[in-house]
Design a protein around this motif. Structure first.
Motif, PDB file in Angstrom:
ATOM      1  N   GLU A 175      43.256 -45.030  36.280  1.00  0.00           N
ATOM      2  CA  GLU A 175      43.674 -43.827  36.687  1.00  0.00           C
ATOM      3  C   GLU A 175      42.138 -43.339  37.432  1.00  0.00           C
ATOM      4  OE1 GLU A 175      45.339 -41.439  33.603  1.00  0.00           O
ATOM      5  OE2 GLU A 175      46.092 -43.149  32.654  1.00  0.00           O
ATOM      6  N   ARG A 176      42.227 -43.419  38.634  1.00  0.00           N
ATOM      7  CA  ARG A 176      40.854 -43.203  39.614  1.00  0.00           C
ATOM      8  C   ARG A 176      40.961 -42.144  40.456  1.00  0.00           C
ATOM      9  NH1 ARG A 176      39.860 -49.304  40.320  1.00  0.00           N
ATOM     10  NH2 ARG A 176      39.370 -49.812  38.154  1.00  0.00           N
ATOM     11  N   GLY A 177      42.083 -41.241  40.539  1.00  0.00           N
ATOM     12  CA  GLY A 177      42.277 -40.149  41.565  1.00  0.00           C
ATOM     13  C   GLY A 177      42.417 -40.626  42.975  1.00  0.00           C
ATOM     14  N   ALA A 178      42.865 -39.770  43.690  1.00  0.00           N
ATOM     15  CA  ALA A 178      43.306 -40.029  45.155  1.00  0.00           C
ATOM     16  C   ALA A 178      41.990 -40.440  46.062  1.00  0.00           C
ATOM     17  CB  ALA A 178      43.892 -38.648  45.801  1.00  0.00           C
ATOM     18  N   HIS A 179      40.856 -39.839  45.562  1.00  0.00           N
ATOM     19  CA  HIS A 179      39.636 -40.050  46.237  1.00  0.00           C
ATOM     20  C   HIS A 179      38.347 -40.911  45.255  1.00  0.00           C
ATOM     21  CE1 HIS A 179      41.036 -37.648  49.481  1.00  0.00           C
ATOM     22  NE2 HIS A 179      41.526 -36.612  48.355  1.00  0.00           N
ATOM     23  N   ASN A 180      38.979 -41.702  44.522  1.00  0.00           N
ATOM     24  CA  ASN A 180      38.295 -42.300  43.433  1.00  0.00           C
ATOM     25  C   ASN A 180      37.123 -41.192  42.723  1.00  0.00           C
ATOM     26  OD1 ASN A 180      37.258 -44.772  42.047  1.00  0.00           O
ATOM     27  ND2 ASN A 180      35.682 -44.928  43.440  1.00  0.00           N
ATOM     28  N   ASN A 181      37.800 -40.136  42.464  1.00  0.00           N
ATOM     29  CA  ASN A 181      36.949 -38.984  41.813  1.00  0.00           C
ATOM     30  C   ASN A 181      37.235 -38.708  40.605  1.00  0.00           C
ATOM     31  OD1 ASN A 181      39.703 -38.257  42.910  1.00  0.00           O
ATOM     32  ND2 ASN A 181      38.959 -36.179  42.490  1.00  0.00           N
ATOM     33  N   ILE A 182      38.105 -39.732  39.885  1.00  0.00           N
ATOM     34  CA  ILE A 182      38.183 -39.693  38.439  1.00  0.00           C
ATOM     35  C   ILE A 182      37.708 -41.059  37.850  1.00  0.00           C
ATOM     36  CG2 ILE A 182      40.289 -39.605  36.668  1.00  0.00           C
ATOM     37  CD1 ILE A 182      40.587 -37.115  38.575  1.00  0.00           C
ATOM     38  N   LEU A 183      37.008 -40.723  36.678  1.00  0.00           N
ATOM     39  CA  LEU A 183      36.519 -41.736  35.608  1.00  0.00           C
ATOM     40  C   LEU A 183      36.758 -41.633  34.391  1.00  0.00           C
ATOM     41  CD1 LEU A 183      34.858 -44.509  35.512  1.00  0.00           C
ATOM     42  CD2 LEU A 183      32.718 -43.023  35.330  1.00  0.00           C
ATOM     43  N   ASN A 184      37.832 -42.476  33.790  1.00  0.00           N
ATOM     44  CA  ASN A 184      38.127 -42.280  32.471  1.00  0.00           C
ATOM     45  C   ASN A 184      37.497 -43.442  31.512  1.00  0.00           C
ATOM     46  OD1 ASN A 184      40.314 -40.238  32.166  1.00  0.00           O
ATOM     47  ND2 ASN A 184      41.309 -41.563  33.758  1.00  0.00           N
ATOM     48  N   ILE A 185      37.055 -42.832  30.264  1.00  0.00           N
ATOM     49  CA  ILE A 185      36.291 -43.805  29.274  1.00  0.00           C
ATOM     50  C   ILE A 185      37.036 -43.747  28.048  1.00  0.00           C
ATOM     51  CG2 ILE A 185      34.012 -43.939  28.172  1.00  0.00           C
ATOM     52  CD1 ILE A 185      32.930 -41.917  30.223  1.00  0.00           C
ATOM     53  N   PRO A 186      37.967 -44.808  28.031  1.00  0.00           N
ATOM     54  CA  PRO A 186      38.710 -44.881  26.575  1.00  0.00           C
ATOM     55  C   PRO A 186      37.560 -45.493  25.632  1.00  0.00           C
ATOM     56  CG  PRO A 186      39.714 -46.048  28.667  1.00  0.00           C
ATOM     57  CD  PRO A 186      38.503 -45.802  29.156  1.00  0.00           C
ATOM     58  N   LEU A 187      37.893 -44.772  24.544  1.00  0.00           N
ATOM     59  CA  LEU A 187      37.125 -45.292  23.387  1.00  0.00           C
ATOM     60  C   LEU A 187      37.933 -46.056  22.464  1.00  0.00           C
ATOM     61  CD1 LEU A 187      34.872 -41.931  23.266  1.00  0.00           C
ATOM     62  CD2 LEU A 187      34.167 -44.376  23.975  1.00  0.00           C
ATOM     63  N   ASP A 188      37.373 -47.060  21.714  1.00  0.00           N
ATOM     64  CA  ASP A 188      38.399 -47.587  20.528  1.00  0.00           C
ATOM     65  C   ASP A 188      38.145 -46.766  19.440  1.00  0.00           C
ATOM     66  OD1 ASP A 188      38.985 -49.875  21.968  1.00  0.00           O
ATOM     67  OD2 ASP A 188      37.283 -50.874  21.610  1.00  0.00           O
ATOM     68  N   PRO A 189      39.478 -46.767  18.643  1.00  0.00           N
ATOM     69  CA  PRO A 189      39.268 -45.974  17.281  1.00  0.00           C
ATOM     70  C   PRO A 189      38.148 -46.615  16.617  1.00  0.00           C
ATOM     71  CG  PRO A 189      41.515 -46.731  17.672  1.00  0.00           C
ATOM     72  CD  PRO A 189      40.635 -47.116  18.711  1.00  0.00           C
ATOM     73  N   GLY A 190      37.469 -45.710  15.735  1.00  0.00           N
ATOM     74  CA  GLY A 190      36.157 -45.994  15.019  1.00  0.00           C
ATOM     75  C   GLY A 190      34.779 -45.947  15.673  1.00  0.00           C
ATOM     76  N   SER A 191      34.972 -45.926  17.163  1.00  0.00           N
ATOM     77  CA  SER A 191      33.767 -45.428  17.906  1.00  0.00           C
ATOM     78  C   SER A 191      32.842 -44.338  17.471  1.00  0.00           C
ATOM     79  CB  SER A 191      34.084 -45.283  19.396  1.00  0.00           C
ATOM     80  OG  SER A 191      34.586 -46.383  19.940  1.00  0.00           O
ATOM     81  N   ASP A 192      31.706 -44.676  17.354  1.00  0.00           N
ATOM     82  CA  ASP A 192      30.572 -43.811  16.868  1.00  0.00           C
ATOM     83  C   ASP A 192      29.750 -43.118  17.695  1.00  0.00           C
ATOM     84  OD1 ASP A 192      28.648 -45.757  17.414  1.00  0.00           O
ATOM     85  OD2 ASP A 192      28.240 -46.386  15.373  1.00  0.00           O
ATOM     86  N   SER A 193      28.746 -42.323  17.477  1.00  0.00           N
ATOM     87  CA  SER A 193      27.777 -41.667  18.308  1.00  0.00           C
ATOM     88  C   SER A 193      27.199 -42.647  19.472  1.00  0.00           C
ATOM     89  CB  SER A 193      26.658 -41.011  17.844  1.00  0.00           C
ATOM     90  OG  SER A 193      27.535 -39.877  16.899  1.00  0.00           O
ATOM     91  N   GLN A 194      26.756 -43.799  18.974  1.00  0.00           N
ATOM     92  CA  GLN A 194      26.282 -44.823  19.859  1.00  0.00           C
ATOM     93  C   GLN A 194      27.107 -45.236  20.919  1.00  0.00           C
ATOM     94  OE1 GLN A 194      22.983 -45.387  19.956  1.00  0.00           O
ATOM     95  NE2 GLN A 194      23.024 -46.736  21.773  1.00  0.00           N
ATOM     96  N   ALA A 195      28.412 -45.758  20.213  1.00  0.00           N
ATOM     97  CA  ALA A 195      29.167 -46.134  21.317  1.00  0.00           C
ATOM     98  C   ALA A 195      29.624 -45.245  22.297  1.00  0.00           C
ATOM     99  CB  ALA A 195      30.415 -46.666  20.525  1.00  0.00           C
ATOM    100  N   LEU A 196      29.809 -43.806  21.900  1.00  0.00           N
ATOM    101  CA  LEU A 196      29.929 -42.859  22.794  1.00  0.00           C
ATOM    102  C   LEU A 196      28.831 -42.552  23.818  1.00  0.00           C
ATOM    103  CD1 LEU A 196      31.740 -40.081  23.407  1.00  0.00           C
ATOM    104  CD2 LEU A 196      29.832 -38.960  22.219  1.00  0.00           C
ATOM    105  N   LEU A 197      27.524 -42.789  23.579  1.00  0.00           N
ATOM    106  CA  LEU A 197      26.630 -42.640  24.370  1.00  0.00           C
ATOM    107  C   LEU A 197      26.376 -43.861  25.612  1.00  0.00           C
ATOM    108  CD1 LEU A 197      23.814 -41.235  21.893  1.00  0.00           C
ATOM    109  CD2 LEU A 197      25.119 -39.809  23.690  1.00  0.00           C
ATOM    110  N   GLU A 198      26.761 -45.051  24.874  1.00  0.00           N
ATOM    111  CA  GLU A 198      26.767 -46.275  25.907  1.00  0.00           C
ATOM    112  C   GLU A 198      27.799 -46.046  26.746  1.00  0.00           C
ATOM    113  OE1 GLU A 198      24.652 -48.932  26.185  1.00  0.00           O
ATOM    114  OE2 GLU A 198      23.330 -47.612  24.786  1.00  0.00           O
ATOM    115  N   ALA A 199      28.997 -45.715  26.407  1.00  0.00           N
ATOM    116  CA  ALA A 199      30.137 -45.572  27.279  1.00  0.00           C
ATOM    117  C   ALA A 199      29.735 -44.611  28.281  1.00  0.00           C
ATOM    118  CB  ALA A 199      31.332 -45.280  26.365  1.00  0.00           C
ATOM    119  N   TRP A 200      29.033 -43.541  28.099  1.00  0.00           N
ATOM    120  CA  TRP A 200      28.998 -42.459  28.922  1.00  0.00           C
ATOM    121  C   TRP A 200      27.962 -42.738  29.984  1.00  0.00           C
ATOM    122  CZ3 TRP A 200      30.577 -37.939  30.894  1.00  0.00           C
ATOM    123  CH2 TRP A 200      31.873 -37.332  30.169  1.00  0.00           C
TER     124      TRP A 200
END
Length: 172
Positions: A61-86
């Motif tokens: 799901e990227r938007g009409a102008h590639n202006n959407i960025l989704n970051i799906p996180l697996d259940p159990g993701s912690d602070s470090q996983a959140l920061l890496e994903a961002w």
């Protein structure tokens, strides 16, 4: 009706050229995504646990102008996983060089929150907010608007909002 999408569109009407809307929450910001889908002057980034209600927020799901960025996180993701994903998302915000950053700041991704299965702690919210504030200082004179979106364990919400607000004000 979406507060952050309305704020982004109003900022654009008032002269902002580009606005970044960043959503960290356990659920996908599907309403905000729908409202900003066709707007090439916005970048919407949302991190969320997948799978989880409402079932949206895939990387495709990227938007009409590639202006959407989704970051799906697996259940159990912690602070470090959140920061890496961002990290790639923050690079996109940096490249956009927005005039304003608006946050949908949800704290139901906290490890103690009963609604889902992410394990983010206050340090993760603090560090992510610090990174966002640094970008705001670089591109938009520190202009960040933060809107509280959720959190259902009151002690965890209190600690998380305090960590978030501390990071917001450290940049002032």
């Amino acid at each position: 009706f979406g507060n952050v999408a309305l704020a982004a569109n109003r900022a654009l009407e008032m002269g902002a050229a580009k606005v970044a809307v960043l959503d960290f929450d356990v659920h996908h910001g599907n309403g905000t995504q729908a409202l900003l889908w066709d707007n090439p002057n916005t970048l919407f980034v949302s991190s969320q646990q997948m799978p989880l209600w409402p079932g949206t927020g895939t990387e495709q799901e990227r938007g009409a102008h590639n202006n959407i960025l989704n970051i799906p996180l697996d259940p159990g993701s912690d602070s470090q996983a959140l920061l890496e994903a961002w990290k790639p998302a923050l690079e996109r915000v940096d490249a956009l060089a927005p005039d304003l950053i608006i946050l949908s700041a949800g704290f139901d991704a906290h490890a103690d929150d009963p609604l889902a299965g992410l394990n983010v702690e206050e340090d993760g919210f603090h560090a992510l907010t610090q990174s966002i504030v640094t970008l705001a200082e670089s591109h938009c004179a520190g202009r960040v608007v933060s809107v509280l979106e959720g959190g259902y364990d009151l002690p965890a919400l209190t600690r998380s909002v305090t960590a978030h607000a501390t990071a917001l004000f450290e940049g002032v």
